[in-house]
Design a protein around this motif. Structure first.
Motif, PDB file in Angstrom:
ATOM      1  N   GLY A 279       0.936  -1.285   0.088  1.00 49.34           N
ATOM      2  CA  GLY A 279       0.143  -0.048  -0.126  1.00 49.34           C
ATOM      3  C   GLY A 279       0.994   1.403   0.102  1.00 49.34           C
ATOM      4  N   MET A 280       0.378   2.099  -0.709  1.00 44.01           N
ATOM      5  CA  MET A 280       1.209   3.412  -0.888  1.00 44.01           C
ATOM      6  C   MET A 280       0.517   4.576  -0.053  1.00 44.01           C
ATOM      7  SD  MET A 280       2.155   4.603  -4.847  1.00 44.01           S
ATOM      8  CE  MET A 280       0.969   3.603  -5.440  1.00 44.01           C
ATOM      9  N   VAL A 281       1.373   5.621   0.349  1.00 42.67           N
ATOM     10  CA  VAL A 281       0.784   6.809   1.010  1.00 42.67           C
ATOM     11  C   VAL A 281       0.941   7.885   0.003  1.00 42.67           C
ATOM     12  CG1 VAL A 281       0.999   8.472   2.770  1.00 42.67           C
ATOM     13  CG2 VAL A 281       1.645   6.124   3.286  1.00 42.67           C
ATOM     14  N   LEU A 282      -0.215   8.433  -0.551  1.00 47.25           N
ATOM     15  CA  LEU A 282      -0.265   9.515  -1.267  1.00 47.25           C
ATOM     16  C   LEU A 282      -0.638  10.718  -0.840  1.00 47.25           C
ATOM     17  CD1 LEU A 282      -2.107   7.275  -3.988  1.00 47.25           C
ATOM     18  CD2 LEU A 282       0.081   8.027  -4.420  1.00 47.25           C
TER      19      LEU A 282
ATOM     20  N   LYS B  43       9.132   7.702   4.091  1.00 46.39           N
ATOM     21  CA  LYS B  43      10.244   8.187   2.900  1.00 46.39           C
ATOM     22  C   LYS B  43       9.956   7.928   1.444  1.00 46.39           C
ATOM     23  CE  LYS B  43      13.323   9.521   6.153  1.00 46.39           C
ATOM     24  NZ  LYS B  43      13.055  10.630   6.974  1.00 46.39           N
ATOM     25  N   ASP B  44       8.932   6.782   1.318  1.00 48.49           N
ATOM     26  CA  ASP B  44       8.721   6.309  -0.048  1.00 48.49           C
ATOM     27  C   ASP B  44       7.263   6.837  -0.289  1.00 48.49           C
ATOM     28  OD1 ASP B  44       7.169   4.846   1.642  1.00 48.49           O
ATOM     29  OD2 ASP B  44       7.765   3.065   0.644  1.00 48.49           O
ATOM     30  N   SER B  45       6.604   7.839   0.433  1.00 44.18           N
ATOM     31  CA  SER B  45       5.292   8.547   0.167  1.00 44.18           C
ATOM     32  C   SER B  45       5.374   9.278  -1.134  1.00 44.18           C
ATOM     33  CB  SER B  45       4.486   9.157   1.318  1.00 44.18           C
ATOM     34  OG  SER B  45       5.763  10.153   1.668  1.00 44.18           O
ATOM     35  N   VAL B  46       4.265   9.230  -1.933  1.00 41.36           N
ATOM     36  CA  VAL B  46       4.399   9.988  -3.252  1.00 41.36           C
ATOM     37  C   VAL B  46       3.701  11.479  -2.853  1.00 41.36           C
ATOM     38  CG1 VAL B  46       3.672   9.951  -5.565  1.00 41.36           C
ATOM     39  CG2 VAL B  46       4.402   7.682  -4.433  1.00 41.36           C
TER      40      VAL B  46
ATOM     41  N   GLU C 287      -3.281   0.316   9.132  1.00 42.35           N
ATOM     42  CA  GLU C 287      -4.319  -0.574   8.694  1.00 42.35           C
ATOM     43  C   GLU C 287      -4.442  -0.939   7.186  1.00 42.35           C
ATOM     44  OE1 GLU C 287      -8.356  -1.125  10.446  1.00 42.35           O
ATOM     45  OE2 GLU C 287      -7.185  -1.280  12.446  1.00 42.35           O
ATOM     46  N   ASN C 288      -4.832   0.316   6.513  1.00 42.08           N
ATOM     47  CA  ASN C 288      -5.153   0.275   5.066  1.00 42.08           C
ATOM     48  C   ASN C 288      -4.093  -0.067   4.407  1.00 42.08           C
ATOM     49  OD1 ASN C 288      -7.874   0.800   4.891  1.00 42.08           O
ATOM     50  ND2 ASN C 288      -7.782   3.060   5.283  1.00 42.08           N
ATOM     51  N   ILE C 289      -2.832   0.270   4.746  1.00 40.18           N
ATOM     52  CA  ILE C 289      -1.422   0.276   4.007  1.00 40.18           C
ATOM     53  C   ILE C 289      -0.985  -1.315   4.138  1.00 40.18           C
ATOM     54  CG2 ILE C 289       1.051   0.480   3.953  1.00 40.18           C
ATOM     55  CD1 ILE C 289       0.378   3.175   5.038  1.00 40.18           C
ATOM     56  N   ASN C 290      -1.421  -1.930   5.383  1.00 37.35           N
ATOM     57  CA  ASN C 290      -0.959  -3.229   5.518  1.00 37.35           C
ATOM     58  C   ASN C 290      -2.004  -4.181   4.759  1.00 37.35           C
ATOM     59  OD1 ASN C 290       1.190  -2.788   7.187  1.00 37.35           O
ATOM     60  ND2 ASN C 290      -0.056  -2.991   9.055  1.00 37.35           N
ATOM     61  N   LYS C 291      -3.162  -3.755   4.354  1.00 32.93           N
ATOM     62  CA  LYS C 291      -3.944  -4.355   3.649  1.00 32.93           C
ATOM     63  C   LYS C 291      -3.641  -4.197   2.181  1.00 32.93           C
ATOM     64  CE  LYS C 291      -8.416  -3.655   6.183  1.00 32.93           C
ATOM     65  NZ  LYS C 291      -9.194  -2.686   5.927  1.00 32.93           N
ATOM     66  N   GLY C 292      -2.647  -3.456   1.753  1.00 30.90           N
ATOM     67  CA  GLY C 292      -2.227  -3.264   0.380  1.00 30.90           C
ATOM     68  C   GLY C 292      -2.852  -2.070  -0.252  1.00 30.90           C
ATOM     69  N   LEU C 293      -3.659  -1.411   0.581  1.00 27.27           N
ATOM     70  CA  LEU C 293      -4.531  -0.374  -0.093  1.00 27.27           C
ATOM     71  C   LEU C 293      -3.385   0.909  -0.347  1.00 27.27           C
ATOM     72  CD1 LEU C 293      -7.889  -0.882   1.740  1.00 27.27           C
ATOM     73  CD2 LEU C 293      -7.504  -1.552  -0.471  1.00 27.27           C
TER      74      LEU C 293
ATOM     75  N   VAL D 297       2.140   4.506 -12.451  1.00 29.04           N
ATOM     76  CA  VAL D 297       3.438   4.243 -12.394  1.00 29.04           C
ATOM     77  C   VAL D 297       4.308   3.894 -11.153  1.00 29.04           C
ATOM     78  CG1 VAL D 297       5.403   5.695 -13.146  1.00 29.04           C
ATOM     79  CG2 VAL D 297       3.716   5.529 -14.508  1.00 29.04           C
ATOM     80  N   GLU D 298       3.991   4.721 -10.204  1.00 26.42           N
ATOM     81  CA  GLU D 298       4.533   4.400  -8.849  1.00 26.42           C
ATOM     82  C   GLU D 298       4.360   3.010  -8.466  1.00 26.42           C
ATOM     83  OE1 GLU D 298       6.210   6.154  -6.856  1.00 26.42           O
ATOM     84  OE2 GLU D 298       6.659   8.013  -8.017  1.00 26.42           O
ATOM     85  N   ARG D 299       3.090   2.362  -8.500  1.00 26.31           N
ATOM     86  CA  ARG D 299       2.825   1.151  -8.358  1.00 26.31           C
ATOM     87  C   ARG D 299       3.973   0.029  -8.751  1.00 26.31           C
ATOM     88  NH1 ARG D 299      -3.590   0.748  -8.950  1.00 26.31           N
ATOM     89  NH2 ARG D 299      -4.136   1.542  -7.309  1.00 26.31           N
ATOM     90  N   LEU D 300       4.576   0.375  -9.855  1.00 27.85           N
ATOM     91  CA  LEU D 300       5.558  -0.277 -10.579  1.00 27.85           C
ATOM     92  C   LEU D 300       6.813  -0.137 -10.122  1.00 27.85           C
ATOM     93  CD1 LEU D 300       4.354   0.093 -14.338  1.00 27.85           C
ATOM     94  CD2 LEU D 300       3.842  -1.782 -12.720  1.00 27.85           C
TER      95      LEU D 300
END
Ligand code: 5GP
Length: 209
Positions: free
Chosen positions: A11-14, A121-124, A96-102, A190-193
């Motif tokens: 899961g990404m933090v945007l 650090k890897d938030s977009v 919780e959401n990031i851990n679910k892959g969201l 793109v960031e997902r890749l």
């Protein structure tokens, strides 16, 4: 565009920031419709609910005492005071959401964005800009909800906020809602890749060979 649900990434933090009147709310609504994998972070605030805003949906509306208790109990990932009210991101639902892959969108202002960058650090970070100050002024006036004085104040705040755009990863100009939402969604795709985000790297490589 078809909905998709790709769970092969963390899961990404945007973070999405934009001056008032840029149309970020409507743009984000459109982005959310593009993928079941993207959710909004619901912030806590001490400001009063506006018409149609619901507790637990738009925001968690808290008293100043309740908000300060959450700070004291370390429940806030980041928080700031904006135009006299507190705003903050609650730690638990985000993790919780990031851990679910969201992928989680945080619609927050520039000070909160800076705090999030220090934690993830890897938030977009995406900054949405109006096509011009003239257009921003027109959009604020067209809303018809503010006096000229309030519009001028918001424009002043917008100019200050736009100076922070250089700290973001991407700048998107909102000339048109659909095009702006498409651009934001492209960034997310793109960031997902990014290799660093892919789970099951070995499995993916095995599939290829
Ligand atoms: P509004 O009162 O118009 O809903 O929001 C005012 C500003 O606070 C907007 O720039 C919005 O993005 C920002 N904001 C909303 N929630 C949060 C939050 O949790 N943290 C921070 N730092 N800013 C927030």
């Amino acid at each position: 565009m078809a909905k998709e649900n790709d769970k092969k990434h963390k899961g990404m933090v945007l973070v999405i920031s934009a001056p008032s009147g840029t149309g970020k709310d409507a743009t984000i609504e459109k982005v959310l419709k593009k993928s079941d994998n993207i959710v909004m972070s619901i912030s806590a605030t001490t400001r009063s609910p506006r018409a149609l805003e619901k507790n637990g949906k738009s925001y968690y509306f808290l008293s100043v005492f309740e908000f300060k208790e959450r700070i004291k109990n370390k429940e806030m990932l980041e928080y700031t005071k904006y135009c006299g009210d507190y705003y903050g991101t609650l730690y638990e639902p985000l993790i919780e959401n990031i851990n679910k892959g969201l992928d989680v969108i945080l619609k927050i202002e520039v000070d909160g964005a800076r705090q999030i960058r220090n934690i993830f650090k890897d938030s977009v970070h995406i900054f949405v800009l109006p096509p011009s100050l003239k257009e921003l002024s027109k959009r604020l006036a067209d809303r018809g909800t503010e006096t000229q004085e309030a519009i001028n104040e918001r424009l002043g705040t917008a100019i200050k906020e736009m100076k922070f755009a250089k700290n973001y990863d991407y700048a998107v100009i909102n000339k048109n809602l659909d095009a702006c939402a498409d651009e934001i969604y492209k960034i997310i795709q793109v960031e997902r890749l990014r290799i660093s985000r892919l789970n099951y790297k070995e499995e993916i490589v095995r599939e290829v060979f």
